[in-house]
Design an enzyme around this catalytic site. Sequence first.
Site, PDB file in Angstrom:
ATOM      1  N   THR A  56      13.257 -32.930  -9.995  1.00 55.32           N
ATOM      2  CA  THR A  56      14.212 -32.276 -10.903  1.00 55.32           C
ATOM      3  C   THR A  56      13.485 -31.209 -11.715  1.00 55.32           C
ATOM      4  O   THR A  56      12.309 -31.369 -12.044  1.00 55.32           O
ATOM      5  CB  THR A  56      14.833 -33.342 -11.829  1.00 55.32           C
ATOM      6  OG1 THR A  56      15.610 -34.231 -11.034  1.00 55.32           O
ATOM      7  CG2 THR A  56      15.728 -32.722 -12.892  1.00 55.32           C
TER       8      THR A  56
ATOM      9  N   GLY B 228      12.772 -32.466 -18.305  1.00 55.24           N
ATOM     10  CA  GLY B 228      14.174 -32.324 -17.901  1.00 55.24           C
ATOM     11  C   GLY B 228      14.952 -33.618 -18.033  1.00 55.24           C
ATOM     12  O   GLY B 228      16.052 -33.746 -17.494  1.00 55.24           O
TER      13      GLY B 228
ATOM     14  N   ALA C  64       6.213 -30.843 -12.749  1.00 58.98           N
ATOM     15  CA  ALA C  64       5.578 -31.605 -13.831  1.00 58.98           C
ATOM     16  C   ALA C  64       5.490 -30.707 -15.057  1.00 58.98           C
ATOM     17  O   ALA C  64       5.506 -29.477 -14.951  1.00 58.98           O
ATOM     18  CB  ALA C  64       4.185 -32.068 -13.417  1.00 58.98           C
TER      19      ALA C  64
ATOM     20  N   GLU D  98      12.704 -40.141 -11.560  1.00 62.14           N
ATOM     21  CA  GLU D  98      11.549 -39.468 -10.941  1.00 62.14           C
ATOM     22  C   GLU D  98      10.409 -40.453 -10.699  1.00 62.14           C
ATOM     23  O   GLU D  98       9.759 -40.420  -9.651  1.00 62.14           O
ATOM     24  CB  GLU D  98      11.070 -38.323 -11.838  1.00 62.14           C
ATOM     25  CG  GLU D  98      12.031 -37.146 -11.860  1.00 62.14           C
ATOM     26  CD  GLU D  98      11.677 -36.070 -12.875  1.00 62.14           C
ATOM     27  OE1 GLU D  98      12.110 -34.934 -12.693  1.00 62.14           O
ATOM     28  OE2 GLU D  98      10.972 -36.362 -13.862  1.00 62.14           O
TER      29      GLU D  98
ATOM     30  N   SER E 253      13.211 -26.682 -12.721  1.00 60.83           N
ATOM     31  CA  SER E 253      13.341 -25.358 -12.111  1.00 60.83           C
ATOM     32  C   SER E 253      12.438 -25.195 -10.889  1.00 60.83           C
ATOM     33  O   SER E 253      12.814 -24.529  -9.923  1.00 60.83           O
ATOM     34  CB  SER E 253      13.049 -24.273 -13.152  1.00 60.83           C
ATOM     35  OG  SER E 253      11.774 -24.472 -13.737  1.00 60.83           O
TER      36      SER E 253
HETATM   37  C1  5RP Z   1      12.127 -33.218 -15.256  1.00 61.35           C
HETATM   38  C2  5RP Z   1      10.681 -32.964 -15.041  1.00 61.35           C
HETATM   39  C3  5RP Z   1      10.309 -31.627 -14.491  1.00 61.35           C
HETATM   40  O1  5RP Z   1       9.664 -31.815 -13.283  1.00 61.35           O
HETATM   41  C4  5RP Z   1       9.404 -30.937 -15.454  1.00 61.35           C
HETATM   42  O2  5RP Z   1      10.088 -30.841 -16.710  1.00 61.35           O
HETATM   43  C5  5RP Z   1       9.006 -29.537 -14.977  1.00 61.35           C
HETATM   44  O3  5RP Z   1      10.117 -28.702 -15.002  1.00 61.35           O
HETATM   45  P1  5RP Z   1      10.042 -27.194 -14.534  1.00 61.35           P
HETATM   46  O4  5RP Z   1       9.736 -27.202 -13.077  1.00 61.35           O
HETATM   47  O5  5RP Z   1      11.417 -26.648 -14.847  1.00 61.35           O
HETATM   48  O6  5RP Z   1       8.970 -26.509 -15.344  1.00 61.35           O
HETATM   49  O7  5RP Z   1       9.828 -33.787 -15.267  1.00 61.35           O
HETATM   50  O8  5RP Z   1      12.334 -34.457 -15.877  1.00 61.35           O
END
Ligand code: 5RP
Length: 262
Positions: free
Chosen positions: A33, A105, A91, A111, A35
Amino acid sequence: MTGELSPIDKAKFVAARRAADMVEDGMRVGLGTGSTAAWLVRCLGEMVRDNGLRIKGVPTSTRTAELAREVGIEVVSLDQAGWLDLTIDGADEFDGDLNLIKGGGAALLQEKIVATASDQMVVIADAGKEVETLGAFPLPVEVIPFGWQTTRSLIEETLVAMDVLGRSVTLRMKGEAPAITDEGNHILDLHLQRIGNPRQLALVLNQIPGVVENGLFIDICDRVVIGFGDGRVETRDINEGTIEQDRMEFAESDNLFSDLTD
Ligand code: 5RP
């Protein structure tokens, strides 16, 4: 169009594109999850559509499930899949041992369950996510709504004995109301600045009543694919001790860059 992507989005895209090549026909794949993971889902959707790739995808959030279906990936639940060949996820931070902070997120619970039920976990990230010591990114902890303020107090008391720099704990909000996870829980963000012993902290947090799970992923990630804004990609394998460097080319007219919704 890639020309409209920021360097950070290009970095996320090339990491995702490189990791998509690790997915083989017939695999059961955990879909992360965020971007960066959304780029992966789009890349896999393109491979399903254009190359006839057959995979079963297990999403880690309702929004990933929606995107996966939208791009044509067969979506199954973790219980239907049973066990996964590979999970690919983003991450918020990773260190030299490939320990992670996740949950920016708010999807850390699914996850962690999905990554743990996989032969391999691959993290995809832009280079800015690498840290020497975890903790600059606030550590997300999922707690049940019942008595969450008591749970927060217990966490604050516990932090006094931990090797951390900061100790403030905030309830994650969405607008005026507390953010709600896919499981109907709240997220407490722990502003620790520096986590001296992530393994110990992860264990101790999960002993507190009301805590469902914390965002420290210890010894779960096997490989990290790090993307750079100029198209370079570095893949580190913690088990093999290898580092591979690559460069991904962009296709300006790529369908992936049209109709972006994430
Ligand atoms: C969601 C997460 C995401 O993997 C983490 O926040 C990274 O997000 P992004 O790829 O948008 O930078 O742990 O729970």
